[in-house]
Design a protein around this motif. Structure first.
Motif, PDB file in Angstrom:
ATOM      1  N   VAL A 199      -5.122  -0.361   7.838  1.00 51.35           N
ATOM      2  CA  VAL A 199      -4.668  -1.766   7.184  1.00 51.35           C
ATOM      3  C   VAL A 199      -3.813  -2.642   7.955  1.00 51.35           C
ATOM      4  N   ARG A 239      -8.540  -5.632   1.928  1.00 52.93           N
ATOM      5  CA  ARG A 239      -7.459  -7.279   2.860  1.00 52.93           C
ATOM      6  C   ARG A 239      -8.559  -8.150   3.314  1.00 52.93           C
ATOM      7  N   GLU A 271     -12.087   0.671   1.216  1.00 48.29           N
ATOM      8  CA  GLU A 271     -12.049   0.481  -0.205  1.00 48.29           C
ATOM      9  C   GLU A 271     -10.828  -0.496   0.026  1.00 48.29           C
ATOM     10  N   LEU A 272      -9.270  -0.728   0.587  1.00 46.88           N
ATOM     11  CA  LEU A 272      -8.023  -0.756   0.885  1.00 46.88           C
ATOM     12  C   LEU A 272      -8.943  -1.663   1.556  1.00 46.88           C
ATOM     13  N   ASP A 305      -3.700  -2.172  -8.767  1.00 44.68           N
ATOM     14  CA  ASP A 305      -4.460  -0.847  -8.853  1.00 44.68           C
ATOM     15  C   ASP A 305      -4.939  -1.247 -10.235  1.00 44.68           C
ATOM     16  N   ARG A 348      -3.499   6.086  -3.175  1.00 44.29           N
ATOM     17  CA  ARG A 348      -4.887   6.615  -2.535  1.00 44.29           C
ATOM     18  C   ARG A 348      -4.028   7.700  -1.866  1.00 44.29           C
ATOM     19  N   VAL A 403       0.687  -1.073  -0.097  1.00 40.58           N
ATOM     20  CA  VAL A 403      -0.014   0.268   0.117  1.00 40.58           C
ATOM     21  C   VAL A 403       1.079   0.676  -0.068  1.00 40.58           C
ATOM     22  N   THR A 463      -1.770  -2.236  -5.195  1.00 38.75           N
ATOM     23  CA  THR A 463      -3.408  -1.269  -4.686  1.00 38.75           C
ATOM     24  C   THR A 463      -3.400  -0.185  -5.197  1.00 38.75           C
TER      25      THR A 463
END
Length: 312
Positions: free
Chosen positions: A255, A218, A213-214, A147, A203, A116, A200
């Motif tokens: 995350v 996960r 969204e992340l 991504d 952002r 990330v 990913t």
């Protein structure tokens, strides 16, 4: 699979040249003037200018003062060595946070690494370097192109995969990132892959909908392999200085970041930001980017890093 790289202290030293030349090379000269109050003030100013951060600088200097007083240190070289030890102690955050590096025994198969970071941090390039390193050990690697928003992201990941000899799972641009991540893990299981690395979308860490969204990516990975992702690596751009600390804070809360890759160290005078990341967040820096080539990713060792940073 536990050893990803050999020791590359000279490579790290070269990458730290700008940070050392701009700020840290001054520290030895400061001590040469003795240890009066003006010296402590200049030490503080230098560490702050090097992006060590207010809280971390205060903690380091407090402990250094205590050590100097308790040990009766007056020799400049001994004072500099004491500073090195305090800086090393800041970076030594203890045991590993994830399930891969630093653990004894075999890794899970496939080992799942979620990567990330914000746009432009060097995330996809760092993934390519990781893939290259794993492939150099003869491991089978698959990259998940989750991504799906940036126009060139999938192509860039494919190019790195081709260079490294890794496989890629990708959907069309604009596809659901969670679906890509799920399919990548499923393909890795089906094909007997050793390591799957999931890219990913970069952002802004302050955008709550993007961070959610992340979190979804996960959760989707965990549906397929409950213990995954086994590592969540945050790629930070060394040139951003204190902004990197804020990014690390937000991503860690969102995350559960297990380790940091400090990218673009060779182009930065702000390498000191690793100290507040370790001190304030307790996050281990695992790797540093030392150049543009596929081999230019070095393991992070606190003592080697500090020795290179304060080398005369």
């Amino acid at each position: 699979m536990l050893r990803l790289f050999g020791r590359r202290a000279p490579q790290t030293g070269r990458a730290l040249e700008q940070t050392r030349r701009t700020w840290f090379s001054r520290l030895g000269g400061i001590f040469q003037r003795g240890l009066d109050e003006s010296v402590w003030e200049e030490l503080e100013e230098t560490l702050l200018a090097a992006d060590v951060g207010v809280a971390t600088t205060e903690a380091v200097l407090r402990r250094l003062r205590e050590r100097v007083r308790a040990q009766g240190i007056s020799d400049p070289e001994l004072a500099l060595e004491a500073l090195k030890e305090e800086l090393i102690a800041v970076l030594d955050v203890g045991g590993p946070r994830g399930q891969l590096w630093g653990r004894e025994g075999p890794w899970p198969r496939p080992a799942v690494i979620l990567v990330v970071g914000v746009n432009g941090s060097g995330k996809t390039t760092s993934i390519g370097k990781l893939a290259h390193a794993f492939r150099a050990q003869g491991l089978k690697v698959l990259l998940g192109a989750a991504d799906t928003f940036r126009a060139a992201a999938i192509d860039q990941l494919r190019q790195w995969a081709e260079r490294a000899g890794a496989e890629v799972v990708a959907h069309q641009q604009g596809a659901d990132p969670g679906a890509v991540a799920f399919d990548a893990v499923a393909a890795a299981e089906a094909r007997g892959v050793d390591v799957v690395i999931i890219d990913t979308a970069g952002r802004l860490h302050t955008k709550s909908n993007l961070m959610e969204e992340l979190r979804k990516v996960r959760r989707v990975v965990q549906r397929r392999i409950p213990s995954a992702p086994h590592e969540v690596l945050l790629v930070l751009d060394a040139t951003t200085g204190q902004n990197a600390l804020q990014q690390a804070r937000y991503f860690s809360e969102a995350v559960g970041v297990t380790g940091v890759v400090l990218a673009k160290l060779d182009g930065s005078a702000k390498g000191g930001v690793v100290f507040p990341i370790a001190h304030e967040l307790g996050l281990p820096v695992l790797f540093v980017g030392t150049g543009e080539g596929p081999d230019d990713l070095a393991p992070f060792d606190p003592r080697e890093f500090v020795e290179a940073l304060l080398a005369t």
